[in-house]
Enzyme design. Structure first.
Site, PDB file in Angstrom:
ATOM      1  N   MET A  30       0.361  -1.165  -0.148  1.00  0.00           N
ATOM      2  CA  MET A  30       0.089   0.119  -0.134  1.00  0.00           C
ATOM      3  C   MET A  30       1.543   1.354   0.032  1.00  0.00           C
ATOM      4  O   MET A  30       0.387   2.088   0.184  1.00  0.00           O
ATOM      5  CB  MET A  30      -1.299   0.216   1.273  1.00  0.00           C
ATOM      6  CG  MET A  30      -1.612  -1.258   0.677  1.00  0.00           C
ATOM      7  SD  MET A  30      -3.439  -0.830   2.101  1.00  0.00           S
ATOM      8  CE  MET A  30      -2.738  -0.762   3.971  1.00  0.00           C
ATOM      9  N   GLU A  35      12.002  -0.186   5.129  1.00  0.00           N
ATOM     10  CA  GLU A  35      12.740  -1.513   5.182  1.00  0.00           C
ATOM     11  C   GLU A  35      11.845  -2.863   4.786  1.00  0.00           C
ATOM     12  O   GLU A  35      12.616  -4.225   4.070  1.00  0.00           O
ATOM     13  CB  GLU A  35      14.270  -1.248   5.301  1.00  0.00           C
ATOM     14  CG  GLU A  35      15.111  -0.266   5.334  1.00  0.00           C
ATOM     15  CD  GLU A  35      16.064   0.308   6.272  1.00  0.00           C
ATOM     16  OE1 GLU A  35      15.988  -1.323   7.088  1.00  0.00           O
ATOM     17  OE2 GLU A  35      16.108   1.289   6.584  1.00  0.00           O
ATOM     18  N   HIS A  37       8.852  -3.226   3.645  1.00  0.00           N
ATOM     19  CA  HIS A  37       8.693  -3.953   2.244  1.00  0.00           C
ATOM     20  C   HIS A  37      10.192  -4.063   1.113  1.00  0.00           C
ATOM     21  O   HIS A  37      10.062  -4.776   0.068  1.00  0.00           O
ATOM     22  CB  HIS A  37       8.366  -2.063   0.951  1.00  0.00           C
ATOM     23  CG  HIS A  37       6.974  -1.722   1.724  1.00  0.00           C
ATOM     24  ND1 HIS A  37       7.170  -0.879   2.512  1.00  0.00           N
ATOM     25  CD2 HIS A  37       5.884  -2.674   2.138  1.00  0.00           C
ATOM     26  CE1 HIS A  37       5.851  -0.717   3.214  1.00  0.00           C
ATOM     27  NE2 HIS A  37       4.452  -1.715   2.997  1.00  0.00           N
ATOM     28  N   ASP A 150       2.467  -9.260   9.340  1.00  0.00           N
ATOM     29  CA  ASP A 150       1.011  -8.969   8.926  1.00  0.00           C
ATOM     30  C   ASP A 150       0.797 -10.768   8.861  1.00  0.00           C
ATOM     31  O   ASP A 150       0.123 -11.211   7.824  1.00  0.00           O
ATOM     32  CB  ASP A 150       0.443  -8.623   7.895  1.00  0.00           C
ATOM     33  CG  ASP A 150       1.018  -6.672   7.663  1.00  0.00           C
ATOM     34  OD1 ASP A 150      -0.177  -6.671   8.437  1.00  0.00           O
ATOM     35  OD2 ASP A 150       1.450  -6.658   7.261  1.00  0.00           O
ATOM     36  N   LYS A 184       8.751  -2.262  11.422  1.00  0.00           N
ATOM     37  CA  LYS A 184       8.343  -0.916  10.983  1.00  0.00           C
ATOM     38  C   LYS A 184       7.320  -1.058  10.021  1.00  0.00           C
ATOM     39  O   LYS A 184       6.902  -2.320  10.293  1.00  0.00           O
ATOM     40  CB  LYS A 184      10.009  -1.573   9.584  1.00  0.00           C
ATOM     41  CG  LYS A 184      11.334  -1.023  10.222  1.00  0.00           C
ATOM     42  CD  LYS A 184      12.582  -0.213   9.199  1.00  0.00           C
ATOM     43  CE  LYS A 184      13.768  -0.627  10.061  1.00  0.00           C
ATOM     44  NZ  LYS A 184      14.043   0.860   9.856  1.00  0.00           N
ATOM     45  N   SER A 185       6.530  -0.011  10.264  1.00  0.00           N
ATOM     46  CA  SER A 185       5.641   0.170   9.977  1.00  0.00           C
ATOM     47  C   SER A 185       4.834   0.947   9.026  1.00  0.00           C
ATOM     48  O   SER A 185       5.713   2.274   9.893  1.00  0.00           O
ATOM     49  CB  SER A 185       4.520  -0.497  10.590  1.00  0.00           C
ATOM     50  OG  SER A 185       2.839   0.547  10.366  1.00  0.00           O
TER      51      SER A 185
HETATM   52  P1  AMP Z   1       1.576  -2.313   3.419  1.00  0.00           P
HETATM   53  O1  AMP Z   1       1.776  -1.488   2.314  1.00  0.00           O
HETATM   54  O2  AMP Z   1       1.643  -2.328   4.613  1.00  0.00           O
HETATM   55  O3  AMP Z   1       0.192  -3.340   3.019  1.00  0.00           O
HETATM   56  O4  AMP Z   1       2.108  -3.629   3.304  1.00  0.00           O
HETATM   57  C1  AMP Z   1       3.346  -4.542   1.877  1.00  0.00           C
HETATM   58  C2  AMP Z   1       3.885  -5.568   2.607  1.00  0.00           C
HETATM   59  O5  AMP Z   1       5.229  -5.430   3.321  1.00  0.00           O
HETATM   60  C3  AMP Z   1       3.077  -6.849   2.786  1.00  0.00           C
HETATM   61  O6  AMP Z   1       3.158  -8.155   2.867  1.00  0.00           O
HETATM   62  C4  AMP Z   1       3.439  -6.792   4.807  1.00  0.00           C
HETATM   63  O7  AMP Z   1       3.211  -7.094   5.398  1.00  0.00           O
HETATM   64  C5  AMP Z   1       5.032  -6.128   4.338  1.00  0.00           C
HETATM   65  N1  AMP Z   1       5.089  -5.479   5.669  1.00  0.00           N
HETATM   66  C6  AMP Z   1       5.181  -4.704   6.461  1.00  0.00           C
HETATM   67  N2  AMP Z   1       5.485  -4.271   6.818  1.00  0.00           N
HETATM   68  C7  AMP Z   1       6.964  -4.854   7.565  1.00  0.00           C
HETATM   69  C8  AMP Z   1       7.667  -4.912   8.576  1.00  0.00           C
HETATM   70  N3  AMP Z   1       8.212  -4.692   9.106  1.00  0.00           N
HETATM   71  N4  AMP Z   1       8.969  -5.939   7.165  1.00  0.00           N
HETATM   72  C9  AMP Z   1       7.950  -7.605   6.869  1.00  0.00           C
HETATM   73  N5  AMP Z   1       7.384  -7.163   6.288  1.00  0.00           N
HETATM   74  C10 AMP Z   1       6.479  -5.981   6.562  1.00  0.00           C
END
Ligand code: AMP
Length: 290
Positions: A30, A35, A37, A150, A184-185
């Site tokens: 999204m 890092e 991603h 997730d 990380k988020s």
């Molecule tokens: P998102 O953009 O938050 O939907 O995340 C996209 C992908 O990146 C999903 O598969 C998440 O699980 C993964 N992701 C997000 N944060 C992390 C993290 N800290 N470590 C590993 N993968 C992550």
């Protein structure tokens, strides 16, 4: 890197690549890339000829009182971040491209969602499997990369691939953390200074719980209570859930005697943070291979 905004161009490009026999690794995101991603992209790079990433903030997976409008977006930053990772194709569709009109057929996830985020975010995983099914039919990936941060999403995607016979291999990737342990988020930018200081205690609480299991604790409720106590003691966040369940089925267990997930969600004022760890019955950390 090629940036594609339409489904038609994406399909045509993929068809050409497939005709040349190229394998495709896909990382759905999204955006507001960090890092975590990038780790997924690196893994995809290692295993495939072509790496495709998508950036799409999927309205279907946000509830009416959730942060769809506040979800951080930064197109320029994302384009730059992806260039560094040598992603071959960035799929960047507009919301009207993905959902030109209301869906006639709706997908409903029945299992693995009555706990953790699925319980408090009704309909969230229905939205996730809907957008992923669309993306898989547009991108035809050989392998897909999802973060264990997730973990419930990984469990649901695993079921989606099995139930609907997708010829796609799921690759779960370990959570990438800040040096103080905070996962990380994209949502971390919405934390206040004090909340950012408190947030690493979430991971410490999980480690504390796992230590109990290592020391021989077999009752999930005792572990849950200790993790909750630790979070309450060290943060002002409001606990959404703390749970300890079988993984990937996400079912309650009387005793810890198999692969388990210990997972938490904590509400801060402008960010809801989630984290988890997976371990075996003796508390040894597990890298998830589904
Ligand atoms: P998102 O953009 O938050 O939907 O995340 C996209 C992908 O990146 C999903 O598969 C998440 O699980 C993964 N992701 C997000 N944060 C992390 C993290 N800290 N470590 C590993 N993968 C992550």
């Amino acid at each position: 890197m090629k940036i594609i905004e339409t489904i038609q161009e994406m399909k045509e490009t993929i068809l050409e690549l497939k005709q040349k026999g190229k394998s495709i690794g896909f990382v759905p995101t999204m955006g507001y890339l960090h890092e975590g991603h990038r780790k997924l992209m690196e893994e995809a790079r290692r295993e495939n000829d072509i790496v495709v990433t998508s950036i799409f903030v999927n309205p279907l997976q946000f509830g009416p009182n959730e942060d769809y409008d506040r979800y951080p977006r930064d197109e320029e930053h994302d384009r730059g971040a992806i260039k560094d990772e040598k992603v071959d194709i960035l799929f960047y569709p507009h919301v009207n491209e993905m959902y030109p009109k209301k869906q006639t057929i709706e997908m409903k996830v029945r299992r693995r969602v009555d706990a953790l985020c699925g319980k408090s975010r009704e309909g969230h995983f229905d939205g996730v499997v809907t957008v992923l099914t669309k993306l898989f039919n547009i991108i035809y990936p050989n392998r897909i990369y999802f973060g264990m941060k997730d973990a419930q999403q990984v469990a649901v995607v695993d079921a989606l691939l099995r139930d609907y016979n997708f010829s796609i291999t799921l690759r779960p990737v370990d959570t990438v953390r800040e040096s103080d342990g905070l996962a990380k988020s994209s949502r971390n930018v919405n934390l206040s200074e004090q909340e950012r200081e408190e947030a690493p205690y979430i991971y410490q609480a999980l480690l504390k719980g796992r230590t109990l299991v290592k020391q021989g604790e077999k009752n999930p409720e005792v572990v849950i209570e200790e993790v909750s106590r630790f979070i309450r003691e060290h943060t002002h966040g409001k606990i959404d859930y703390v749970d300890c369940l079988s993984y990937p089925e996400l079912e309650k267990q009387e005793t810890i005697k198999r692969k388990m997930i210990l997972a938490v969600a904590v509400h801060f004022e402008h960010a809801r943070l989630i984290d988890n760890i997976v371990f075996d019955s003796s508390g040894q950390p597990l890298t998830v291979i589904i």
